[in-house]
Scaffold this motif. Structure first.
Motif, PDB file in Angstrom:
ATOM      1  N   ASP A  47       0.872  -1.164   0.000  1.00 10.44           N
ATOM      2  CA  ASP A  47       0.000   0.000   0.000  1.00 10.44           C
ATOM      3  C   ASP A  47       0.913   1.219   0.000  1.00 10.44           C
ATOM      4  O   ASP A  47       1.456   1.590   1.043  1.00 10.44           O
ATOM      5  N   ASN A  48       1.104   1.815  -1.155  1.00 10.87           N
ATOM      6  CA  ASN A  48       2.047   2.924  -1.254  1.00 10.87           C
ATOM      7  C   ASN A  48       1.567   4.167  -0.504  1.00 10.87           C
ATOM      8  O   ASN A  48       2.372   4.983  -0.072  1.00 10.87           O
ATOM      9  N   ALA A  49       0.270   4.304  -0.332  1.00  9.84           N
ATOM     10  CA  ALA A  49      -0.259   5.443   0.418  1.00  9.84           C
ATOM     11  C   ALA A  49       0.095   5.336   1.897  1.00  9.84           C
ATOM     12  O   ALA A  49       0.238   6.352   2.587  1.00  9.84           O
ATOM     13  N   LYS A  50       0.220   4.108   2.372  1.00 16.63           N
ATOM     14  CA  LYS A  50       0.535   3.880   3.791  1.00 16.63           C
ATOM     15  C   LYS A  50       1.984   3.470   4.011  1.00 16.63           C
ATOM     16  O   LYS A  50       2.374   3.191   5.144  1.00 16.63           O
ATOM     17  N   ASN A  51       2.774   3.435   2.943  1.00 23.20           N
ATOM     18  CA  ASN A  51       4.175   3.001   3.053  1.00 23.20           C
ATOM     19  C   ASN A  51       4.283   1.647   3.744  1.00 23.20           C
ATOM     20  O   ASN A  51       5.059   1.474   4.690  1.00 23.20           O
ATOM     21  N   MET A  52       3.523   0.680   3.263  1.00 22.56           N
ATOM     22  CA  MET A  52       3.428  -0.603   3.929  1.00 22.56           C
ATOM     23  C   MET A  52       3.511  -1.739   2.916  1.00 22.56           C
ATOM     24  O   MET A  52       2.974  -1.652   1.810  1.00 22.56           O
TER      25      MET A  52
END
Length: 124
Positions: A73-78
């Motif tokens: 999840d690139n928005a959450k850096n995960m």
């Protein structure tokens, strides 16, 4: 530069499931390929899975294909590693890794940044 922190390891019975998480810091996370590796005592670090920059393309080691799933999840850096149908031979320290462009992606040397690892133990 990116810093990686894994979590989610633990003790589970054979046949069980675990989800590992890798939290990344830094504004360039979305530009990295992300991978999971593992290392059992007395063995070399081995490739488990990797996911492309935007998460469309995934590759798995034959030993985990069909049981493990990597996602990001690139928005959450995960980055996540969902592990199902776990076997005792999956016991290892699991590492999250980030890498820039590389022709290959199954060797530890193909990755530039590493987390500290999280222990997964599967009992029989």
């Amino acid at each position: 530069q990116v810093q990686l922190v894994e979590s989610g390891g633990g003790l589970v019975q054979a046949g069980g499931s675990l989800t590992l998480s890798c939290a990344a810091s830094g504004r360039t996370f979305s530009s990295y390929r992300m991978g999971w590796f593992r290392q059992a005592p007395g063995k070399e670090r081995e490739f488990v899975a990797r996911i492309s920059v935007i998460g469309i393309n995934t590759v798995y080691a034959d030993s985990v294909k069909g049981r493990f799933a990597i996602s990001r999840d690139n928005a959450k850096n995960m980055v996540l590693l969902q592990m199902n149908s776990l076997k005792p031979e999956d016991t290892a320290v699991y590492y999250c890794a980030a890498g820039g462009f590389s022709i290959s992606d199954r060797r530890p040397s193909d990755y530039d940044h590493w987390g500290q690892g999280t222990q997964v133990t599967v009992s029989s």
